[in-house]
Design a protein around this motif. Sequence first.
Motif: not given
Ligand code: EPZ
Length: 416
Positions: A25-27, A95-97, A120-124, A160-166, A304-306, A331-333, A370-372
């Motif tokens: 729903a958020l994206p 950040i999805f905007l 850390a959850r960077p946005i690089d 280099h990492f399958p980032s969901v948000g990116a 899933p980490t969640d 930091r998920r423990f 946190d939520l989970r």
């Molecule tokens: C999404 O977060 C979810 N949030 C998270 O759910 C979920 O845990 C995560 O994907 C993994 O499945 C939403 O969809 C709103 P990532 P996101 O980018 O997009 C690193 C919940 O409880 N990374 O896949 O932030 C990051 O640090 C939440 O509902 C970078 O290094 O996750 C992490 O180690 C928590 N640089 C890894 O990638 C970046 O630019 C996964 O992050 C982006 C991410």
Amino acid sequence: MAELMIKGGQRLLGEFTVQGAKNSALPLLAACFCVSGQCVLTGVPRLSDVGATVEILRHLGCSVRWEGHTVVVNARAPRSYKIPSQLMQALRSSIFLLGPLLARLGMAEISEPGGCPIGARPIDLHLQAMEQMGARIHYGEEKITLRTPKGLHGATIRLHFPSVGATENILMAAATAHGKTQLIGAAREPEIVDLARFLNACGAKIHGAGTNEITIEGVRRLDGCTYQVMPDRIIAGSTLAAAAVTGGEVLLRGVVHEHLAPILPPLRRMGCRITPVNDTLHLRAPRRLQSFGTLITAPYPGFPTDAQAAFLALACTATGTSHIEETIFERRFRQVRAFSKMGAHIRLKDTRATIYGVPRLHGARVEAMDLRGGAALVVAALAAEGNTTITHAELIDRGWENVSQVIGRGGVRNQE
Ligand code: EPZ
């Protein structure tokens, strides 16, 4: 601060309809900003994180109307490209905007997003991808300003990492960029497929969502559509965990079995009998769970980490020793201290938790981090002897719409 009081020791029984997925729903709400018209999203969960995203859309000039679980968004006349820090800080998915702002307005002013403090959850990766598509980035003291002097253009982007948000930001930015974008190393989560389906329903040309290579042919414009949000696979898992840990029996309605494929095998290894039928799933739990052995979190289709915290809660009272390796967030423990306060026997070393099953947990006053983690405390509290009070329970409202249904008669909520 909200508190949740839970009386443990009751079997979870009954039928539950799975809520719409928060992380889809958020994206999807952000993607409505890409459309210069009206979009109707149905099956939207009523959560505080959804409310925060609606507030951002309204700040940007969208009209947004709630009708039950339907949200009507009209982004015809955006009036700003700036997201104030306090709105960015409210949640990670602000950040999805970024992609939508650049796609629609060619400008974006953001700051570091908020979200659950699980690392850390960077946005690089988000920023590098936008740069590859033609954005110029200026890093100010607090703000990050992006401009696309010639508009966004297609690119070959390797994550280099399958980032969901990116991955989601790239889909939204590339949908109306000039030319073709090839995304290699894309995230494969079901929420990515949901977003691609929504964008394609609006006229985008996205192929390969759900695989690690996605192609996006930029189109001139997107038109509004009506779209149903996918069911929340993580809340489905939390509900199954609550039934499993209480020796219960539940029927989930509105599930997509494929989305639950990573979490059903460990539940079966623990002794649960699971019967998927059409869009429902029946679970009957044993009186006492056995260890699931070892779980390693990974990008979809991995575990899933969640769901990690909820399964850690299950392991606390299972027979035998269980192991969890967390590979996604550093930091998920954080919820382990609360489980230990309830009598669990857990050893942490780096990214690995070893859980030595004990016969019972006991109620305690514990804090959701946190939520989970908060959702996992609900699971643990249901299995505990006596009463548990969960403080900062508002964190659970970020993602679990009807947690009170799961807690049932034994639960009481206090809002301070
Ligand atoms: C999404 O977060 C979810 N949030 C998270 O759910 C979920 O845990 C995560 O994907 C993994 O499945 C939403 O969809 C709103 P990532 P996101 O980018 O997009 C690193 C919940 O409880 N990374 O896949 O932030 C990051 O640090 C939440 O509902 C970078 O290094 O996750 C992490 O180690 C928590 N640089 C890894 O990638 C970046 O630019 C996964 O992050 C982006 C991410």
